[in-house]
Design an enzyme around this catalytic site. Structure first.
Site, PDB file in Angstrom:
ATOM      1  N   SER A   1       0.842  -1.200   0.000  1.00 41.95           N
ATOM      2  CA  SER A   1       0.000   0.000   0.000  1.00 41.95           C
ATOM      3  C   SER A   1       0.876   1.248   0.000  1.00 41.95           C
ATOM      4  O   SER A   1       1.996   1.232   0.518  1.00 41.95           O
ATOM      5  CB  SER A   1      -0.899   0.016   1.241  1.00 41.95           C
ATOM      6  OG  SER A   1      -1.614   1.226   1.351  1.00 41.95           O
TER       7      SER A   1
ATOM      8  N   TYR B   1      -1.960  -0.018  10.580  1.00 43.94           N
ATOM      9  CA  TYR B   1      -2.058  -0.491   9.197  1.00 43.94           C
ATOM     10  C   TYR B   1      -0.822  -0.103   8.399  1.00 43.94           C
ATOM     11  O   TYR B   1      -0.249  -0.928   7.672  1.00 43.94           O
ATOM     12  CB  TYR B   1      -3.312   0.077   8.541  1.00 43.94           C
ATOM     13  CG  TYR B   1      -3.475  -0.331   7.100  1.00 43.94           C
ATOM     14  CD1 TYR B   1      -3.764  -1.648   6.758  1.00 43.94           C
ATOM     15  CD2 TYR B   1      -3.334   0.606   6.067  1.00 43.94           C
ATOM     16  CE1 TYR B   1      -3.910  -2.025   5.428  1.00 43.94           C
ATOM     17  CE2 TYR B   1      -3.482   0.239   4.743  1.00 43.94           C
ATOM     18  CZ  TYR B   1      -3.768  -1.082   4.430  1.00 43.94           C
ATOM     19  OH  TYR B   1      -3.905  -1.458   3.113  1.00 43.94           O
TER      20      TYR B   1
END
Length: 270
Positions: free
Chosen positions: A150, A163
């Site tokens: 990501s 995250y």
């Protein structure tokens, strides 16, 4: 069953294992690989979704399609699945590590039980599966491992501390693994997308507002899946999208204080 792309670019007969295949980007990657006539193997926790997706993959590819109900954090389940694939289907040509989840919340209010689960799914489960598959690829001197990381692993923002930490770990792991596996003929490609229009945000964003706020830059999963599958069986190192976020990442490295100001104020939309 080992083949290479035919002249039309199809992945005829290639065995592609996709984790997190029951929805979102993983589902779309499975469909796109099937359109290229790959033999698709799906795994996720939602069996009923996998059954439907496997049927569609088989229709798209004209090839067999398989599914496994799998909890990635259970090493025994992973090992049993791989043994079954090896014995009943074939060796895996391409592994797509797409399973993962996030939760946007201030760290001081973060339940560390959820943090541990996130690391187990996003990092440790990925590592266990990757090691097992790479060990099976090595004797053949070929194979590809695709890591869905990501942009959050490159630029951390408020409420994404845990995250972002998991995705930064995936990026660093991928970079080191790429060097280790290159002499064995196995390639590693890292995909760093920005926000994708998927059900990921149903859990990640408790307010339900974030995806609406960044709608103009959010990525359509089917378009990203096409880009990823086009890079199967190539030596491409990374896919970074959207371009604006990758440019922002470069600027963040060069001007970190300005980057902190922008991510903490101007671009703080969570």
């Amino acid at each position: 069953m080992k083949t290479v792309r035919d002249k039309s670019g199809r992945l005829l007969g290639q065995v592609v294992l996709v984790t997190g295949a029951s929805s979102g980007l993983g589902e779309q990657i499975a469909y796109e690989a099937a359109r290229q006539q790959a033999i698709v193997i799906l795994c996720a926790r939602r069996k009923e979704k996998l059954i439907t997706i496997a049927r569609k993959c088989q229709q798209l590819s004209g090839q067999p399609a398989f599914y496994y109900e799998l909890d990635l954090i259970d090493p025994q389940q992973v090992d049993q699945m791989l043994a079954d694939i090896r014995n009943k289907i074939s060796n895996i040509d391409i592994l797509v590590n797409c399973a993962g989840f996030g939760l946007f919340r201030d760290f001081l209010a973060f339940d560390l039980t959820v943090a541990r689960e996130m690391f187990e799914v996003n990092v440790l489960g990925l590592m266990h599966l990757t090691q097992k598959v790479a060990l099976e690829m090595a004797p053949f001197g070929s194979g590809q491992i695709v890591m869905i990381a990501s942009q959050a692993g490159k630029i951390a923002t408020m409420k994404s501390s845990v995250y972002s930490a998991t995705k930064a770990a995936v990026i660093s792991f991928s970079n080191a693994l790429r060097l280790e596996l290159k002499p064995l003929g196995i390639t590693v490609m890292t995909v760093n997308p920005g926000p994708i229009k998927t059900a990921f945000f149903d859990r990640a964003d408790e307010t339900g507002n974030y995806l609406n706020t960044i709608d103009k830059v959010a990525i359509e999963p089917d378009k990203l899946a096409k880009k990823i599958v086009r890079s199967f069986k190539t030596k491409r190192r990374e896919i970074n999208t959207p371009i604006a976020m990758e440019v922002a990442n470069k600027a963040y490295i060069l001007f970190p204080k300005i980057g902190d100001f922008l991510t903490g104020n101007v671009f703080n939309t969570k």
